[in-house]
Design an enzyme around this catalytic site. Structure first.
Site, PDB file in Angstrom:
ATOM      1  N   ASP A  74       1.361  38.188 -11.967  1.00  0.00           N
ATOM      2  CA  ASP A  74       0.451  37.372 -11.162  1.00  0.00           C
ATOM      3  C   ASP A  74      -1.014  37.697 -11.481  1.00  0.00           C
ATOM      4  O   ASP A  74      -1.467  38.838 -11.283  1.00  0.00           O
ATOM      5  CB  ASP A  74       0.714  37.606  -9.673  1.00  0.00           C
ATOM      6  CG  ASP A  74      -0.102  36.674  -8.793  1.00  0.00           C
ATOM      7  OD1 ASP A  74      -0.073  35.460  -9.039  1.00  0.00           O
ATOM      8  OD2 ASP A  74      -0.766  37.178  -7.868  1.00  0.00           O
ATOM      9  N   GLU A 121       6.927  39.607  -7.420  1.00  0.00           N
ATOM     10  CA  GLU A 121       5.565  39.364  -7.905  1.00  0.00           C
ATOM     11  C   GLU A 121       4.880  40.704  -8.180  1.00  0.00           C
ATOM     12  O   GLU A 121       4.900  41.607  -7.334  1.00  0.00           O
ATOM     13  CB  GLU A 121       4.788  38.579  -6.849  1.00  0.00           C
ATOM     14  CG  GLU A 121       3.343  38.316  -7.189  1.00  0.00           C
ATOM     15  CD  GLU A 121       2.629  37.625  -6.049  1.00  0.00           C
ATOM     16  OE1 GLU A 121       2.788  36.404  -5.913  1.00  0.00           O
ATOM     17  OE2 GLU A 121       1.921  38.306  -5.277  1.00  0.00           O
ATOM     18  N   ARG A 136       0.813  -1.212   0.000  1.00  0.00           N
ATOM     19  CA  ARG A 136       0.000   0.000   0.000  1.00  0.00           C
ATOM     20  C   ARG A 136       0.849   1.266   0.000  1.00  0.00           C
ATOM     21  O   ARG A 136       0.551   2.237  -0.714  1.00  0.00           O
ATOM     22  CB  ARG A 136      -0.947  -0.010   1.210  1.00  0.00           C
ATOM     23  CG  ARG A 136      -1.853   1.195   1.339  1.00  0.00           C
ATOM     24  CD  ARG A 136      -2.492   1.629   0.022  1.00  0.00           C
ATOM     25  NE  ARG A 136      -3.138   0.550  -0.696  1.00  0.00           N
ATOM     26  CZ  ARG A 136      -3.416   0.578  -1.998  1.00  0.00           C
ATOM     27  NH1 ARG A 136      -3.075   1.634  -2.723  1.00  0.00           N
ATOM     28  NH2 ARG A 136      -4.006  -0.440  -2.582  1.00  0.00           N
ATOM     29  N   LYS A 187       6.855  38.808  -2.600  1.00  0.00           N
ATOM     30  CA  LYS A 187       5.451  38.648  -2.957  1.00  0.00           C
ATOM     31  C   LYS A 187       4.621  39.830  -2.468  1.00  0.00           C
ATOM     32  O   LYS A 187       5.140  40.741  -1.805  1.00  0.00           O
ATOM     33  CB  LYS A 187       4.927  37.318  -2.393  1.00  0.00           C
ATOM     34  CG  LYS A 187       5.642  36.096  -3.007  1.00  0.00           C
ATOM     35  CD  LYS A 187       5.202  34.797  -2.379  1.00  0.00           C
ATOM     36  CE  LYS A 187       3.767  34.448  -2.725  1.00  0.00           C
ATOM     37  NZ  LYS A 187       3.594  34.136  -4.166  1.00  0.00           N
ATOM     38  N   LYS A 235       3.277  24.598  -3.686  1.00  0.00           N
ATOM     39  CA  LYS A 235       1.960  24.077  -3.299  1.00  0.00           C
ATOM     40  C   LYS A 235       1.973  22.554  -3.417  1.00  0.00           C
ATOM     41  O   LYS A 235       1.318  21.947  -4.261  1.00  0.00           O
ATOM     42  CB  LYS A 235       0.866  24.692  -4.168  1.00  0.00           C
ATOM     43  CG  LYS A 235       0.734  26.202  -3.954  1.00  0.00           C
ATOM     44  CD  LYS A 235      -0.295  26.817  -4.884  1.00  0.00           C
ATOM     45  CE  LYS A 235      -0.378  28.323  -4.682  1.00  0.00           C
ATOM     46  NZ  LYS A 235      -1.323  28.977  -5.614  1.00  0.00           N
TER      47      LYS A 235
END
Length: 287
Positions: A216, A195, A98, A165, A133
């Site tokens: 972005d 960004e 598994r 960012k 992510k």
């Protein structure tokens, strides 16, 4: 992948599943029982992890398990293809099944989706890259799968590069000030990426001389204007809500890089089965 880094991760996954033992398998099969099985693709897919991951999972439980015939990373496999052949103690094969399947199903799903993105932008010059992510605990493996699918990696961690960012900018006050502070602290060998979501921010980045400008969540028309404005003075990355349906149009704006979180957070696991090929079974019960 470096086994020095990988093995502790795989051991933790095995420990989670085995805990104090496999009650079912140990009740049915004796320690000396042996068997053979194969990993089989249930549908077409891009393959990754048969040697580097699945075989390693079995080997960590029992070094005497033989894993052969592994399909190479990045290969395309049709439905019904044998991806890996395993021979060894029956208990080992069932204990590791598994964990090994969970991992390669996930990784093949990422590689298959990445390959589809790469195909969509063929001929444009744009590169498909991943993001941070990723599934907690699986970043090493998931980013490896992106490469197997023909994509490239963005930062592996926050320590890999500078990416200023929106929240950095909001908290600091301006792109100019944020870039100034970064340059005072980081080595000259580290590239700076910023960004942006407006053409005014793009112009500010150009005045600051940053190396990579991220566009972005811009619409296509604004993106084309930004690419023309930058005019080769920085690498251009497009990001934000990139899908398989939209990625071609984004690539045709002239950007250099397209980062897509979907590669890792939205990839559907491939269907891979472990099909039994037989073995010797004894009755371990006394009497």
């Amino acid at each position: 992948m470096d086994t020095f880094v990988l093995d502790p991760i795989l051991r933790s996954f095995l420990a989670e599943d085995l805990e104090h033992g496999d009650l079912t398998t140990e009740a049915i099969f004796a320690a000396e029982d042996r068997a053979a099985a194969s990993f089989v693709a249930r549908h077409p897919m891009v393959v990754v992890g048969m040697t580097s991951v699945a075989s390693r999972v079995f080997a960590l439980l029992d070094p005497e398990v033989a894993c052969t015939g592994a399909v190479a990373d990045g290969s395309r496999a049709a439905a019904g293809t044998e991806l890996l052949q395993i021979q060894g103690r029956t208990r080992t094969l069932l204990r590791a099944e598994r964990v090994a399947l969970n991992l390669v199903q996930r990784l093949c799903g990422i590689a298959t989706l990445t390959a589809a993105f790469v195909e969509q932008v063929a001929g444009t010059g744009a590169r498909i890259v991943d993001t941070r992510k990723t599934t907690p605990g699986l970043r090493l493996l998931e980013k490896y799968a992106v490469r197997a699918g023909g994509g490239r990696n963005h930062r592996f961690s926050l320590s890999d590069g500078v990416l200023i960012k929106d929240n950095h900018i909001a908290a600091c006050g301006s792109i100019t000030e944020a870039v100034k502070r970064v340059r005072q602290r980081v080595p000259h060998t580290i590239e700076i990426e910023v960004e942006t979501d407006t053409l005014e921010q793009v112009e500010e980045c150009l005045r600051c001389g940053v190396g990579v400008i991220m566009l972005d969540n811009m619409d296509l028309a604004t993106m084309r204007r930004a690419v023309a404005l930058i005019n080769g003075r920085a690498l251009v990355e497009a990001s934000g809500g990139v899908t398989l349906e939209s990625v071609r149009a984004i690539a045709e704006t002239g950007v250099d890089i397209i980062s897509a979180g979907a590669l890792t957070h939205s990839a559907r696991a491939c269907d891979i089965g472990m099909d039994w090929r037989g073995g010797v079974v004894t009755d371990p019960r006394p009497g």
